[in-house]
Enzyme design. Sequence first.
Site, PDB file in Angstrom:
ATOM      1  CB  SER A 243      17.456  72.781  24.491  1.00  0.00           C
ATOM      2  OG  SER A 243      17.016  71.703  23.693  1.00  0.00           O
ATOM      3  CG  HIS A 308      14.107  74.279  26.169  1.00  0.00           C
ATOM      4  ND1 HIS A 308      14.128  73.136  26.953  1.00  0.00           N
ATOM      5  CD2 HIS A 308      14.062  73.852  24.879  1.00  0.00           C
ATOM      6  CE1 HIS A 308      14.105  72.076  26.172  1.00  0.00           C
ATOM      7  NE2 HIS A 308      14.064  72.480  24.903  1.00  0.00           N
TER       8      HIS A 308
END
Length: 369
Positions: A243, A308
């Site tokens: 991610s 993230h």
Amino acid sequence: MDKYMKRLAKFDPDNTGYISTEKFRSLLQRHGSELDPHKLEVLLALADSNSEGRICYQDFVNLMSNKRSNSFRQAILQGNRRLCSKALLEETGLSLSQRLIRHVAYETLPREIDRKWYYDSYTCCPPPWFMITITIVEVAFFLYNGVVLDRFVLQVTHPLYLKNALLYHPQLRAQAWRYLTYIFMHAGIEHLGLNVVLQLLVGVPLEMVHGAARISFVYVAGVVAGSLAVSVADMTAPVVGSSGGVYALVSAHLANIVMNWSGMKCQFKLLRMAVALICMSFEFGRAVWLRFHPSAYPPCPHPSFMAHLGGVMVGITLGVIILRNYEQRLQDQTLWWIFLSIYLIFVLFAIFWNIFAYSLLDLKLPPPP
């Protein structure tokens, strides 16, 4: 090209490095049929934009060699205001591969002159190998782990999952490779699926336009920033998944679209941005939920979601600078050096943090797997 260079050199017998725009335009009118139509259009824009009445010989050489300087680009952008030929989107009779290249150009580039430049110069050699290769490797590792663990959904809940030598674990942070190789481990098929879809739909077109070197840099920088962000801000948690790299690419692309909204001509851009943001929010929400969900093997928590955010920060800084400077020298961009310096300072800070902060803060870390 050499033949054209010799003709141009005749107009500069004193080797000053310049020829008059009048002679330059005369040469184009007589021999322009030998050039790609879009490249001819760029040369005419260069002639129109010059207010000094002369053209730099090196600018012409750069164009014919598929290289462009910043000053050359500014000249083209000024001359582009006077271009009157039809847009690339209006051209007909294109083959399937030509339509694909045109589609990619409109998906990623905000300026018509850049889109035409890309359309004329792209040869698919090399192909977008980085994003395809990294995706295949990630899927292969996931399938292997699925067979070994006999689990494909929420693999992270399996008691043997953390024993893998690839994922990042706070107790094993001295093993430097884990700050990068954790991308080959995913929490489950739902985690892998969304990451793969995003990095193929966004990453492959970006790599076709900007090249493997630049896109791999953004991706890897996002991956490293993600794991380091976890080690600084969520010190007791492991981290898995790609991610960080995916969010770096997607956030850079979305930010580039927003910053060049009027120039971007991709279809349904508002709807597609909304869908991309919803997908990213869903994946981020899943990661937050999983992080605070009771662990299947306490006292070690589930993987962190901070990777993230680390990827997003790389995307909206370094990533945006790269995407905004198609075919330009990054070392000539002041913002590039500013953001690169900030990134390197963060990396150095995180390294020293990992060396000293864990012992100084006397944290109670989960046991090693």
